[in-house]
Design a protein around this motif. Structure first.
Motif, PDB file in Angstrom:
ATOM      1  N   LEU A 180       0.826  -1.210   0.000  1.00  0.00           N
ATOM      2  CA  LEU A 180       0.000   0.000   0.000  1.00  0.00           C
ATOM      3  C   LEU A 180       0.860   1.259   0.000  1.00  0.00           C
ATOM      4  CD1 LEU A 180      -2.765  -1.142   2.477  1.00  0.00           C
ATOM      5  CD2 LEU A 180      -3.080  -0.588   0.066  1.00  0.00           C
ATOM      6  N   LEU A 181       1.895   1.278   0.806  1.00  0.00           N
ATOM      7  CA  LEU A 181       2.765   2.451   0.863  1.00  0.00           C
ATOM      8  C   LEU A 181       3.490   2.655  -0.463  1.00  0.00           C
ATOM      9  CD1 LEU A 181       4.111   1.921   4.474  1.00  0.00           C
ATOM     10  CD2 LEU A 181       2.519   3.707   3.725  1.00  0.00           C
ATOM     11  N   GLN A 182       3.937   1.569  -1.072  1.00  0.00           N
ATOM     12  CA  GLN A 182       4.571   1.685  -2.390  1.00  0.00           C
ATOM     13  C   GLN A 182       3.569   2.212  -3.412  1.00  0.00           C
ATOM     14  OE1 GLN A 182       6.083  -2.330  -2.842  1.00  0.00           O
ATOM     15  NE2 GLN A 182       8.171  -1.652  -2.432  1.00  0.00           N
ATOM     16  N   GLY A 183       2.332   1.754  -3.321  1.00  0.00           N
ATOM     17  CA  GLY A 183       1.296   2.244  -4.224  1.00  0.00           C
ATOM     18  C   GLY A 183       1.052   3.729  -4.046  1.00  0.00           C
ATOM     19  N   ALA A 184       1.051   4.191  -2.795  1.00  0.00           N
ATOM     20  CA  ALA A 184       0.860   5.623  -2.529  1.00  0.00           C
ATOM     21  C   ALA A 184       2.005   6.427  -3.139  1.00  0.00           C
ATOM     22  CB  ALA A 184       0.772   5.870  -1.022  1.00  0.00           C
ATOM     23  N   GLY A 197       7.078   2.441  12.922  1.00  0.00           N
ATOM     24  CA  GLY A 197       8.246   2.024  13.694  1.00  0.00           C
ATOM     25  C   GLY A 197       8.707   0.607  13.398  1.00  0.00           C
ATOM     26  N   LYS A 198       7.792  -0.353  13.408  1.00  0.00           N
ATOM     27  CA  LYS A 198       8.153  -1.747  13.132  1.00  0.00           C
ATOM     28  C   LYS A 198       8.644  -1.913  11.701  1.00  0.00           C
ATOM     29  CE  LYS A 198       4.555  -3.523  16.216  1.00  0.00           C
ATOM     30  NZ  LYS A 198       3.273  -4.251  16.233  1.00  0.00           N
ATOM     31  N   LEU A 199       8.033  -1.192  10.791  1.00  0.00           N
ATOM     32  CA  LEU A 199       8.379  -1.306   9.373  1.00  0.00           C
ATOM     33  C   LEU A 199       9.794  -0.790   9.106  1.00  0.00           C
ATOM     34  CD1 LEU A 199       7.445  -2.096   6.544  1.00  0.00           C
ATOM     35  CD2 LEU A 199       6.528   0.208   6.301  1.00  0.00           C
ATOM     36  N   ARG A 200      10.218   0.212   9.844  1.00  0.00           N
ATOM     37  CA  ARG A 200      11.562   0.767   9.637  1.00  0.00           C
ATOM     38  C   ARG A 200      12.651  -0.274   9.882  1.00  0.00           C
ATOM     39  NH1 ARG A 200       9.274   5.076  12.610  1.00  0.00           N
ATOM     40  NH2 ARG A 200       8.440   6.572  11.128  1.00  0.00           N
ATOM     41  N   GLU A 201      12.357  -1.300  10.650  1.00  0.00           N
ATOM     42  CA  GLU A 201      13.316  -2.367  10.933  1.00  0.00           C
ATOM     43  C   GLU A 201      13.393  -3.385   9.797  1.00  0.00           C
ATOM     44  OE1 GLU A 201      11.940  -3.971  14.627  1.00  0.00           O
ATOM     45  OE2 GLU A 201      12.042  -2.032  15.631  1.00  0.00           O
ATOM     46  N   SER A 202      12.480  -3.298   8.860  1.00  0.00           N
ATOM     47  CA  SER A 202      12.393  -4.250   7.759  1.00  0.00           C
ATOM     48  C   SER A 202      13.317  -3.853   6.613  1.00  0.00           C
ATOM     49  CB  SER A 202      10.948  -4.291   7.250  1.00  0.00           C
ATOM     50  OG  SER A 202      10.868  -4.888   5.974  1.00  0.00           O
ATOM     51  N   PRO A 203      13.904  -4.843   5.925  1.00  0.00           N
ATOM     52  CA  PRO A 203      14.705  -4.524   4.741  1.00  0.00           C
ATOM     53  C   PRO A 203      13.882  -3.856   3.641  1.00  0.00           C
ATOM     54  CG  PRO A 203      14.925  -6.853   5.333  1.00  0.00           C
ATOM     55  CD  PRO A 203      13.910  -6.253   6.242  1.00  0.00           C
ATOM     56  N   ARG A 204      12.599  -4.089   3.617  1.00  0.00           N
ATOM     57  CA  ARG A 204      11.721  -3.494   2.605  1.00  0.00           C
ATOM     58  C   ARG A 204      11.602  -1.983   2.781  1.00  0.00           C
ATOM     59  NH1 ARG A 204       7.621  -6.737   0.406  1.00  0.00           N
ATOM     60  NH2 ARG A 204       7.617  -5.120  -1.165  1.00  0.00           N
ATOM     61  N   PHE A 205      11.890  -1.498   3.990  1.00  0.00           N
ATOM     62  CA  PHE A 205      11.770  -0.069   4.245  1.00  0.00           C
ATOM     63  C   PHE A 205      12.767   0.718   3.392  1.00  0.00           C
ATOM     64  CE2 PHE A 205      12.460   3.892   6.608  1.00  0.00           C
ATOM     65  CZ  PHE A 205      11.157   4.352   6.645  1.00  0.00           C
ATOM     66  N   ALA A 206      13.955   0.190   3.204  1.00  0.00           N
ATOM     67  CA  ALA A 206      14.960   0.882   2.382  1.00  0.00           C
ATOM     68  C   ALA A 206      14.447   1.061   0.955  1.00  0.00           C
ATOM     69  CB  ALA A 206      16.273   0.115   2.389  1.00  0.00           C
ATOM     70  N   GLU A 207      13.779   0.049   0.424  1.00  0.00           N
ATOM     71  CA  GLU A 207      13.196   0.148  -0.920  1.00  0.00           C
ATOM     72  C   GLU A 207      12.141   1.250  -0.959  1.00  0.00           C
ATOM     73  OE1 GLU A 207      11.472  -3.606  -2.034  1.00  0.00           O
ATOM     74  OE2 GLU A 207      13.184  -4.704  -1.214  1.00  0.00           O
ATOM     75  N   LEU A 208      11.338   1.295   0.077  1.00  0.00           N
ATOM     76  CA  LEU A 208      10.281   2.293   0.158  1.00  0.00           C
ATOM     77  C   LEU A 208      10.867   3.702   0.232  1.00  0.00           C
ATOM     78  CD1 LEU A 208       7.232   2.637   0.322  1.00  0.00           C
ATOM     79  CD2 LEU A 208       7.392   2.246   2.774  1.00  0.00           C
ATOM     80  N   LYS A 209      11.904   3.874   1.029  1.00  0.00           N
ATOM     81  CA  LYS A 209      12.569   5.178   1.132  1.00  0.00           C
ATOM     82  C   LYS A 209      13.164   5.587  -0.216  1.00  0.00           C
ATOM     83  CE  LYS A 209      13.741   7.602   3.937  1.00  0.00           C
ATOM     84  NZ  LYS A 209      13.296   8.943   4.250  1.00  0.00           N
ATOM     85  N   GLN A 210      13.751   4.636  -0.908  1.00  0.00           N
ATOM     86  CA  GLN A 210      14.337   4.916  -2.221  1.00  0.00           C
ATOM     87  C   GLN A 210      13.258   5.388  -3.197  1.00  0.00           C
ATOM     88  OE1 GLN A 210      16.368   1.457  -3.704  1.00  0.00           O
ATOM     89  NE2 GLN A 210      18.256   2.594  -3.988  1.00  0.00           N
ATOM     90  N   ALA A 211      12.128   4.700  -3.189  1.00  0.00           N
ATOM     91  CA  ALA A 211      11.020   5.088  -4.064  1.00  0.00           C
ATOM     92  C   ALA A 211      10.509   6.477  -3.686  1.00  0.00           C
ATOM     93  CB  ALA A 211       9.893   4.063  -3.975  1.00  0.00           C
ATOM     94  N   SER A 212      10.481   6.769  -2.403  1.00  0.00           N
ATOM     95  CA  SER A 212      10.036   8.076  -1.942  1.00  0.00           C
ATOM     96  C   SER A 212      10.986   9.180  -2.406  1.00  0.00           C
ATOM     97  CB  SER A 212       9.931   8.073  -0.412  1.00  0.00           C
ATOM     98  OG  SER A 212       9.604   9.339   0.059  1.00  0.00           O
ATOM     99  N   GLU A 213      12.270   8.929  -2.307  1.00  0.00           N
ATOM    100  CA  GLU A 213      13.262   9.904  -2.774  1.00  0.00           C
ATOM    101  C   GLU A 213      13.133  10.123  -4.282  1.00  0.00           C
ATOM    102  OE1 GLU A 213      15.093  11.876  -0.991  1.00  0.00           O
ATOM    103  OE2 GLU A 213      14.656  10.924   0.926  1.00  0.00           O
ATOM    104  N   ALA A 214      12.896   9.041  -5.026  1.00  0.00           N
ATOM    105  CA  ALA A 214      12.703   9.163  -6.475  1.00  0.00           C
ATOM    106  C   ALA A 214      11.434   9.968  -6.773  1.00  0.00           C
ATOM    107  CB  ALA A 214      12.627   7.784  -7.122  1.00  0.00           C
ATOM    108  N   CYS A 215      10.413   9.783  -5.972  1.00  0.00           N
ATOM    109  CA  CYS A 215       9.161  10.537  -6.127  1.00  0.00           C
ATOM    110  C   CYS A 215       9.419  12.030  -5.933  1.00  0.00           C
ATOM    111  CB  CYS A 215       8.140  10.020  -5.111  1.00  0.00           C
ATOM    112  SG  CYS A 215       6.551  10.857  -5.118  1.00  0.00           S
TER     113      CYS A 215
END
Length: 136
Positions: A82-86, A104-122
């Motif tokens: 959902l966050l990636q979709g947003a 908070g829990k999600l930030r500990e996940s390796p997937r969070f780095a991907e999400l941050k990268q997508a956010s920076e690209a956005c």
């Protein structure tokens, strides 16, 4: 209830659930199951029941909202989707990803780095569309 959760007031969030609709777009049933002392099967059932509708949501702000709730509830895979979709729909959420207590829990996940990268690209895409103007 989500505001109360972000403030760390779980008991008040539980009480506020009684004034929340269970259907679209709030899906209070998911949050209600999440906030039970033993959410297990009830949470899984609520997520299964609403997953298709959540993923079909067209408003990126609602995708972020529901993704943050699901991240708080430990439903990391659906939360990330959902966050990636947003983010893909230009709801960059760069600051929110770092500051939202529900993530908070999600930030500990390796997937969070991907999400941050997508956010920076956005954000970069937004800046490019604005002619490179500096944006905070």
């Amino acid at each position: 209830p989500a505001i109360l959760l972000r403030q760390g007031n779980v008991d008040a969030a539980r009480r506020a659930l009684s004034e929340m609709t269970t259907g679209s777009p709030w899906y209070g049933e998911v949050l209600g199951a999440c906030l039970q002392p033993q959410p297990g099967p009830a949470l899984q059932a609520a997520v299964r029941k609403t997953e298709a509708a959540l993923l079909a949501e067209t408003d990126p702000e609602w995708k972020y909202y529901q993704g943050s709730i699901l991240a708080y509830c430990g439903q990391q895979e659906l939360a990330v989707r959902l966050l990636q979709g947003a983010v893909a729909q230009n709801y960059c959420a760069r600051e929110a990803l770092d500051a939202d207590p529900l993530l908070g829990k999600l930030r500990e996940s390796p997937r969070f780095a991907e999400l941050k990268q997508a956010s920076e690209a956005c954000v970069a895409k937004f800046r490019e569309m604005r002619g490179g103007a500096a944006e905070r």
